[in-house]
Design an enzyme around this catalytic site. Structure first.
Site, PDB file in Angstrom:
ATOM      1  CD  GLU A 172      -3.155   1.083   1.969  1.00 52.89           C
ATOM      2  OE1 GLU A 172      -3.372  -0.324   2.303  1.00 52.89           O
ATOM      3  OE2 GLU A 172      -3.953   1.864   2.326  1.00 52.89           O
ATOM      4  NE  ARG A 173      -2.436   5.129  -0.158  1.00 55.28           N
ATOM      5  CZ  ARG A 173      -3.413   5.529  -1.007  1.00 55.28           C
ATOM      6  NH1 ARG A 173      -2.972   5.607  -2.304  1.00 55.28           N
ATOM      7  NH2 ARG A 173      -4.577   5.690  -0.830  1.00 55.28           N
ATOM      8  CG  ASN A 215      -5.444   0.068   5.633  1.00 56.77           C
ATOM      9  OD1 ASN A 215      -5.716   0.478   6.847  1.00 56.77           O
ATOM     10  ND2 ASN A 215      -5.080   0.669   5.008  1.00 56.77           N
ATOM     11  CE  LYS A 292      -5.989   3.174   8.889  1.00 58.72           C
ATOM     12  NZ  LYS A 292      -5.748   3.280   7.149  1.00 58.72           N
ATOM     13  CD  GLU A 296      -7.557   6.187   6.035  1.00 61.90           C
ATOM     14  OE1 GLU A 296      -6.669   5.303   5.770  1.00 61.90           O
ATOM     15  OE2 GLU A 296      -7.280   7.378   5.615  1.00 61.90           O
ATOM     16  NE  ARG A 341      -8.052  12.907   7.126  1.00 63.05           N
ATOM     17  CZ  ARG A 341      -7.816  12.524   5.944  1.00 63.05           C
ATOM     18  NH1 ARG A 341      -8.358  12.695   4.819  1.00 63.05           N
ATOM     19  NH2 ARG A 341      -6.552  11.880   6.020  1.00 63.05           N
ATOM     20  CE  LYS A 365      -1.120   8.703   8.889  1.00 64.66           C
ATOM     21  NZ  LYS A 365      -1.858   8.598   7.631  1.00 64.66           N
ATOM     22  CG  ASP A 370      -3.037  11.000   5.232  1.00 68.28           C
ATOM     23  OD1 ASP A 370      -1.949  10.292   5.592  1.00 68.28           O
ATOM     24  OD2 ASP A 370      -3.683  10.097   4.333  1.00 68.28           O
ATOM     25  CD  GLU A 392       2.328   6.412  10.780  1.00 73.54           C
ATOM     26  OE1 GLU A 392       1.737   6.306  11.914  1.00 73.54           O
ATOM     27  OE2 GLU A 392       1.945   6.357   9.524  1.00 73.54           O
ATOM     28  CD  GLU A 398      -0.927   8.161   0.457  1.00 79.48           C
ATOM     29  OE1 GLU A 398      -0.514   7.824   1.780  1.00 79.48           O
ATOM     30  OE2 GLU A 398      -2.063   8.154   0.482  1.00 79.48           O
ATOM     31  CG  HIS A 526      -6.577  15.833   0.887  1.00 81.51           C
ATOM     32  ND1 HIS A 526      -7.451  15.332  -0.253  1.00 81.51           N
ATOM     33  CD2 HIS A 526      -6.551  14.776   1.721  1.00 81.51           C
ATOM     34  CE1 HIS A 526      -7.556  14.112   0.347  1.00 81.51           C
ATOM     35  NE2 HIS A 526      -6.848  13.769   1.305  1.00 81.51           N
TER      36      HIS A 526
HETATM   37  C1  GCV Z   1      -2.528   2.430   5.264  1.00 79.88           C
HETATM   38  C2  GCV Z   1      -3.671   7.229   4.041  1.00 79.88           C
HETATM   39  C3  GCV Z   1      -3.364   6.489   3.162  1.00 79.88           C
HETATM   40  C4  GCV Z   1      -3.691   5.000   3.174  1.00 79.88           C
HETATM   41  C5  GCV Z   1      -3.162   4.555   4.744  1.00 79.88           C
HETATM   42  C6  GCV Z   1      -3.687   5.646   5.641  1.00 79.88           C
HETATM   43  C7  GCV Z   1      -2.933   5.291   7.020  1.00 79.88           C
HETATM   44  O1  GCV Z   1      -5.122   7.556   4.303  1.00 79.88           O
HETATM   45  O2  GCV Z   1      -4.063   7.047   1.701  1.00 79.88           O
HETATM   46  O3  GCV Z   1      -3.164   4.182   2.129  1.00 79.88           O
HETATM   47  O4  GCV Z   1      -3.488   3.438   4.898  1.00 79.88           O
HETATM   48  O5  GCV Z   1      -3.159   7.055   5.415  1.00 79.88           O
HETATM   49  O6  GCV Z   1      -1.815   5.906   7.464  1.00 79.88           O
HETATM   50  O7  GCV Z   1      -3.459   4.534   7.652  1.00 79.88           O
END
Ligand code: GCV
Length: 705
Positions: A172-173, A215, A292, A296, A341, A365, A370, A392, A398, A526
């Site tokens: 992912e990413r 995820n 997590k 999402e 958000r 983060k 994001d 983080e 990304e 964004h």
């Molecule tokens: C792993 C963003 C990314 C998602 C990522 C999420 C996160 O939304 O687009 O791909 O999911 O951050 O950090 O959990």
């Protein structure tokens, strides 16, 4: 005739092969040192190192590889009269001990020269390993080791890479190929790349890795995968790297057959305790869980009306008897919450301050939205004095053009780390939250979302190796300096030649700002394409959730643009210290870089540069394009300093970047131009196509989703 032809082909090919450098060796190139000083030549000649364990063997191998690369010789391992003595402090003869090395802790090291010898000492074998890498780096950079030498002690305890790698090997990413974890071949086959990965991390002092996506897939907790995870942990252990896995909150239901995953349910708690015990049977030094939750679409304590602390504490209780930790992410937000958000994580976590177990660290983060190209620091930093918080950062790009856009991220990391929160008055920098000194805790950490994949050069862009490197250096010392990090990386990866180092360092240090200029200047954020986030998408609107659209963030209309986060808007600003509320709330004192992050302004708003807002925006986009074009020229001029493979590879990426910077500029200015109704100012190039053209660009199968 044929023989002559073959000879000339061979003569032509040999230099080509010799010049082939695919970048696999990262910053551990160990290229030949021309005209070494006497001590450099001698220091690796006779090495004394005692001990019989895998880490010591790794140290010896490293010295051999480096010496071979630098001087085409191998070191002799001796007992008497070494030129280099590598020894634990307790083993040092008193004539060679130094008082400065007393407080090295468990991972620190001291390198110094005494009586004509070079000494590396530490309190643990991992300290010796880190010290060895450091000495080799100093040799490559042609630095001298003095009598006082180098004393290094990490300022952060848990320095962890987060891989968002799925069990099917997609990342992912991730933009550098597939996951390097070949689950299918594990546990029986240990790929050399796992060891090279561990070695590279150890060379930076990274001491942990979470190998699966946040995820998360519950299957990783089943014996089938635990055997494989165990094999990875065994491979990493001699390099001082602990293994963590991501825990899917609903695992007790998905793989445990329970009807609930409620953290206050006794059966659920017992399930996690048993599962944890089982994991520790496979991996006795297992680091713990990364989680997590409630974000999402991921399951979490909210599903049962419980708090984040109740969820985290359940797992913390399970790992506690084994010395494990829980890294609980604060990236919690919901489209069902009507609030900005930006504010949600703070609102959720601050009331829980002090309610987490002592082996939970909350992973935050760098910014509240994001990983945008630029974000103000997350207001949680400094706001939870009774809870350890770890940083983080995202190393993978990304939102920064993926793998083809050069963006050296150390300046971005540094900007956040050195930002003053003013929470306890002036001098309350984010770095003090991360190193624990602001609120006096020693449970500290930093996570970096990895940019590593199966690409031969690991990171797609050769220069993105520097982001892995920079992350490692800043995790060790969050007070580090981007310029020094860039310079060291260039010297270790390419050459020491000043004619190359100086312009490349300049190019790297400017590259993040350049990307911000052509993507999201002046606090715009964004506005990228939906879902894959590759390329511009300021028109993205509608769909399942508004907080994933561009229009939610830029609010462009005929009257202006920007997100009002002051008292007249969402008032996210109130989550920062009063000092920052005043500075950022006031149009006269807010730095331009955060302007449209916090304020909604009319197109003809008068900037302090003398330009109106619309012109200022347009100039930033043009500046970014100009800089991206300039980088192509800079690189071409330096061709003679770089091997052919890396030269060509980087060149083609820089060309893509220059082209795509134009794409961003044209698409975004055309889109916002509809609302501003103003012409482009002089000096800004006219777009090549109309808005419809850009809105219809559709990239297929973009990696990373
Ligand atoms: C792993 C963003 C990314 C998602 C990522 C999420 C996160 O939304 O687009 O791909 O999911 O951050 O950090 O959990």
């Amino acid at each position: 005739m044929i023989r002559a032809l073959l000879t000339s082909i061979a003569l032509f090919c040999i230099p080509m092969l010799l010049s082939a450098n695919d970048g696999y060796k990262l910053w551990l190139q160990y290229y030949p040192i021309e005209n070494p000083q006497a001590w450099q030549e001698n220091v690796l000649k006779q090495v004394s190192i005692d001990g019989n364990n895998e880490t010591i063997t790794i140290i010896k191998n490293e010295l051999e590889v480096a010496s071979q690369g630098f001087f085409s010789t191998k070191p002799l391992f001796v007992k008497e009269n070494p030129s280099l003595l590598i020894a634990l402090r307790e083993q040092l003869p008193s004539s060679l001990s130094q008082s400065a090395s007393k407080d090295l802790g468990t991972e620190g090291y001291h390198i110094y020269s005494k009586n004509g010898q070079t000494v590396i000492t530490a309190n643990s074998k991992f300290g010796l390993l880190y010290g060895t890498f450091r000495l080799l780096q100093e040799i490559q950079k042609q630095e001298i080791i003095s009598e006082t030498g180098i004393v290094e002690i990490p300022k952060v305890k848990h320095r962890v890479l987060n891989h968002w790698d799925n069990l099917n090997r997609t990342v992912e990413r991730g933009y550098s190929g597939f996951s390097i974890w070949n689950w299918h071949r594990l546990p029986r086959h240990i790929d050399q790349q796992y060891l090279d990965y561990a070695r590279a991390n150890a060379s930076l002092g990274i001491n942990g890795t979470s190998v699966t996506n946040v995820n998360a897939n519950a299957l990783v907790l089943t014996p089938y995968y635990l055997e494989k995870v165990q094999a990875l942990a065994d491979a990493f252990r001699p390099y001082g790297i602990k293994l963590y896995i991501t825990a899917r909150f609903s695992s007790p239901m998905e793989i445990g057959g329970l009807e609930t995953a409620d953290p206050l349910n006794k059966e659920v708690q017992d399930w996690w305790k048993d599962k944890t015990k089982e994991i520790y049977e496979y991996i006795p030094d297992f680091g713990g869980f990364l989680v997590k939750a409630d974000s999402e679409g991921q399951p979490g304590p909210h599903n049962y009306g419980r708090t984040q602390a109740e969820g985290a504490n359940m797992l913390a209780d399970a790992v506690k008897p084994f010395g494990g930790i829980v890294m609980w992410r604060a990236f919690v937000y919901s489209e069902k919450t009507p609030d900005d958000r930006h504010k949600q994580a703070y609102n959720e976590f601050v009331p829980l301050d002090g309610k987490f177990r002592d082996n939970v660290i909350v992973q935050v983060k760098n910014g509240a939205i994001d990983f945008q190209p630029r974000e103000p620091f997350h207001p949680l930093f400094g706001a939870m004095p009774k809870t350890p918080l770890m940083m983080e950062f995202q190393i993978t790009q990304e939102y920064l053009g993926h793998d083809t856009h050069l963006a050296f991220l150390a300046p971005m990391y540094e900007e956040v780390l050195k930002q003053d929160t003013y929470i306890n008055g002036k001098g309350s920098e984010v770095a003090k939250v991360i190193d624990g000194s602001l609120h006096d805790y020693s449970f500290t950490g930093m996570a970096g979302v990895a940019n590593i994949g199966t690409d031969r050069n690991w990171t797609g862009h050769h220069f993105h190796q520097a982001n892995w490197y920079a992350y490692g250096k800043l995790a060790w010392n969050p007070w580090g300096n981007s310029g020094e990090i860039a310079e060291d990386w260039i010297k270790l990866t390419f050459t020491n030649q000043k004619e190359f180092v100086d312009p490349i360092k300049k190019m790297m240090l400017n590259s993040h700002e350049m990307v911000v200029n052509y993507m999201t200047p002046l606090g715009i954020h964004h506005i990228m394409a939906r879902s894959h986030h590759y390329g511009p998408g300021p028109w993205v609107t509608g769909g399942e959730r508004s907080d994933w659209t561009s229009t939610y963030y830029h609010n462009a209309s005929e009257s202006g643009m920007g997100f009002d986060r002051t008292q007249t808007g969402s008032n996210a600003l109130e989550q920062y210290s009063t000092q920052l509320q005043e500075e950022w709330g006031d149009l006269n004192s807010i730095p331009n870089k955060y302007l449209l992050w916090f304020h909604h302004l009319p197109w003809d708003y008068q900037m302090n540069s003398g330009n109106i807002l619309w012109d200022e925006i347009a100039f930033h986009y043009q500046k970014g394009v100009n800089e991206a074009r300039e980088n192509v020229k800079i690189w071409k001029d330096l061709q003679k300093h770089v091997d052919r493979f890396r030269f060509e590879h980087v060149l083609s990426f820089l060309e893509i970047q220059a082209e795509e910077a134009e794409w961003w500029r044209d698409a975004v200015l055309l889109y916002f131009g509809q609302y501003s109704g103003l012409p482009l100012p002089e000096g800004v190039e006219a777009p090549k196509h109309d808005l419809e053209y850009y809105m219809n660009i559709e990239h297929k199968f973009v990696p990373g989703i």
